[in-house]
Every structure is written in C-alpha cells, then in structure tokens.
Design a protein around this motif. Sequence first.
Motif, PDB file in Angstrom:
ATOM      1  N   GLN A 117      10.982 -16.351 -29.325  1.00  0.00           N
ATOM      2  CA  GLN A 117      10.107 -17.260 -28.227  1.00  0.00           C
ATOM      3  C   GLN A 117      10.896 -18.120 -27.741  1.00  0.00           C
ATOM      4  O   GLN A 117      11.670 -19.014 -28.162  1.00  0.00           O
ATOM      5  CB  GLN A 117       8.848 -17.861 -28.911  1.00  0.00           C
ATOM      6  CG  GLN A 117       8.056 -16.856 -29.575  1.00  0.00           C
ATOM      7  CD  GLN A 117       6.705 -17.328 -30.125  1.00  0.00           C
ATOM      8  OE1 GLN A 117       6.661 -18.661 -30.422  1.00  0.00           O
ATOM      9  NE2 GLN A 117       5.713 -16.646 -30.225  1.00  0.00           N
ATOM     10  N   LEU A 168       9.983 -21.853 -26.411  1.00  0.00           N
ATOM     11  CA  LEU A 168       8.850 -22.811 -26.537  1.00  0.00           C
ATOM     12  C   LEU A 168       8.945 -23.992 -25.682  1.00  0.00           C
ATOM     13  O   LEU A 168      10.305 -24.297 -25.209  1.00  0.00           O
ATOM     14  CB  LEU A 168       8.775 -23.338 -28.118  1.00  0.00           C
ATOM     15  CG  LEU A 168       8.722 -22.355 -29.065  1.00  0.00           C
ATOM     16  CD1 LEU A 168       8.754 -22.816 -30.552  1.00  0.00           C
ATOM     17  CD2 LEU A 168       7.290 -21.450 -28.854  1.00  0.00           C
ATOM     18  N   GLN A 173       3.344 -28.241 -28.551  1.00  0.00           N
ATOM     19  CA  GLN A 173       4.154 -27.117 -28.184  1.00  0.00           C
ATOM     20  C   GLN A 173       3.476 -26.019 -27.661  1.00  0.00           C
ATOM     21  O   GLN A 173       2.103 -25.776 -28.119  1.00  0.00           O
ATOM     22  CB  GLN A 173       5.038 -26.833 -29.374  1.00  0.00           C
ATOM     23  CG  GLN A 173       5.907 -27.794 -29.885  1.00  0.00           C
ATOM     24  CD  GLN A 173       6.665 -27.448 -31.280  1.00  0.00           C
ATOM     25  OE1 GLN A 173       6.787 -26.389 -31.686  1.00  0.00           O
ATOM     26  NE2 GLN A 173       7.246 -28.254 -31.906  1.00  0.00           N
ATOM     27  N   GLU A 174       4.024 -25.341 -26.655  1.00  0.00           N
ATOM     28  CA  GLU A 174       3.473 -23.855 -26.202  1.00  0.00           C
ATOM     29  C   GLU A 174       4.376 -22.834 -26.242  1.00  0.00           C
ATOM     30  O   GLU A 174       5.690 -23.197 -25.789  1.00  0.00           O
ATOM     31  CB  GLU A 174       2.687 -24.365 -25.127  1.00  0.00           C
ATOM     32  CG  GLU A 174       3.355 -24.289 -23.868  1.00  0.00           C
ATOM     33  CD  GLU A 174       2.865 -24.785 -22.615  1.00  0.00           C
ATOM     34  OE1 GLU A 174       2.964 -24.051 -21.546  1.00  0.00           O
ATOM     35  OE2 GLU A 174       1.843 -25.681 -22.512  1.00  0.00           O
ATOM     36  N   LYS A 175       3.854 -21.589 -26.250  1.00  0.00           N
ATOM     37  CA  LYS A 175       4.812 -20.640 -25.834  1.00  0.00           C
ATOM     38  C   LYS A 175       5.038 -20.307 -24.645  1.00  0.00           C
ATOM     39  O   LYS A 175       4.124 -20.087 -23.690  1.00  0.00           O
ATOM     40  CB  LYS A 175       4.333 -19.220 -26.545  1.00  0.00           C
ATOM     41  CG  LYS A 175       5.337 -17.955 -26.321  1.00  0.00           C
ATOM     42  CD  LYS A 175       4.751 -16.839 -27.072  1.00  0.00           C
ATOM     43  CE  LYS A 175       3.534 -16.143 -26.523  1.00  0.00           C
ATOM     44  NZ  LYS A 175       3.086 -14.935 -27.158  1.00  0.00           N
TER      45      LYS A 175
END
Length: 148
Positions: free
Chosen positions: A128, A130, A138-140
């Motif tokens: 991924q 990030l 944090q987010e994808k």
Amino acid sequence: MFKRKLSLAVGLMICAVAQAAEPLTIDVHRDANCGCCKEWVKHLESNGFKVVDHVESNMSAIKQSLGVPQGLASCHTAVIDGKFVEGHVPAEEIKKLSSRSDLAGIAVPGMPAGSPGMDYGQSHQSYQVLGLTKAGAQEKVAQYPASQ
C-alpha cells in the motif's frame, strides 16, 4: 498586422508546450551504499522527474526533521513541494500528491518486493501507499497487488 498576431500566437503556444514539459523536481535523500535507492531514482527519472540527489550520513535525522513516523519508514526519503515521500512510492502516486493539500506526505513502508526500485525479477508483494494527513492520521492512498 495579421502576421505579427500569428507569430505572437505561435510563440505563446511554444512557451505553453515548453512549460508543460518541464519536469517535476524532487529532492531525494539516501544512503550512499543503498542500491535500491539508486534504482528508485532511475524509476523517477524515467517517469519525468528531475532528481536532486543528496547522499546522507544520517537518514534518521532527515526523516525526523520531515516528520516521517517510524512506522512509515523505509530506506530513502524524498521531498517535493514541501511534502515527504518515504520509500518505494511509484512515480504516478507522487504526481498525484500535489492535489492532496490535506497530506503531509506519502509512504511505502519497508521495502516490498516488486515496488519501484525493488523489482529484481521476483514475484511482487502486495503493498500500500499510505498518506499521512497534516492532522497525523494515516490513510490508504493506493493499493498495489501481488503478482503470481
């Protein structure tokens, strides 16, 4: 008068094309002895980036100064438009970063096989990209599948 206007219009179009073709400049900080970092730089250059290469003796200090969390760390750290790019992030994701004013940076933690700079002909691991928001969450941002 018509020829002058035509010449001016052609000149403006040439300038617009030249500006559109200007490469994005990215500062890459890396250890001198890391081969995958050099491969990642080649990936960036082949995707239209102008790389300013900084060989560093203390990568931990660079990461800390840019606000890269330990959990997102990899071997090299780049900076573009004031945002960090940590690890083996694909060039296409870096190009999208300017449209994300909410992000402080993006990262591919670790060194996944098959990611840019880590592609040595083996099977690719899933990984991924990030994003770290300016608020610290944090987010994808993207998902890259494994290969068979």
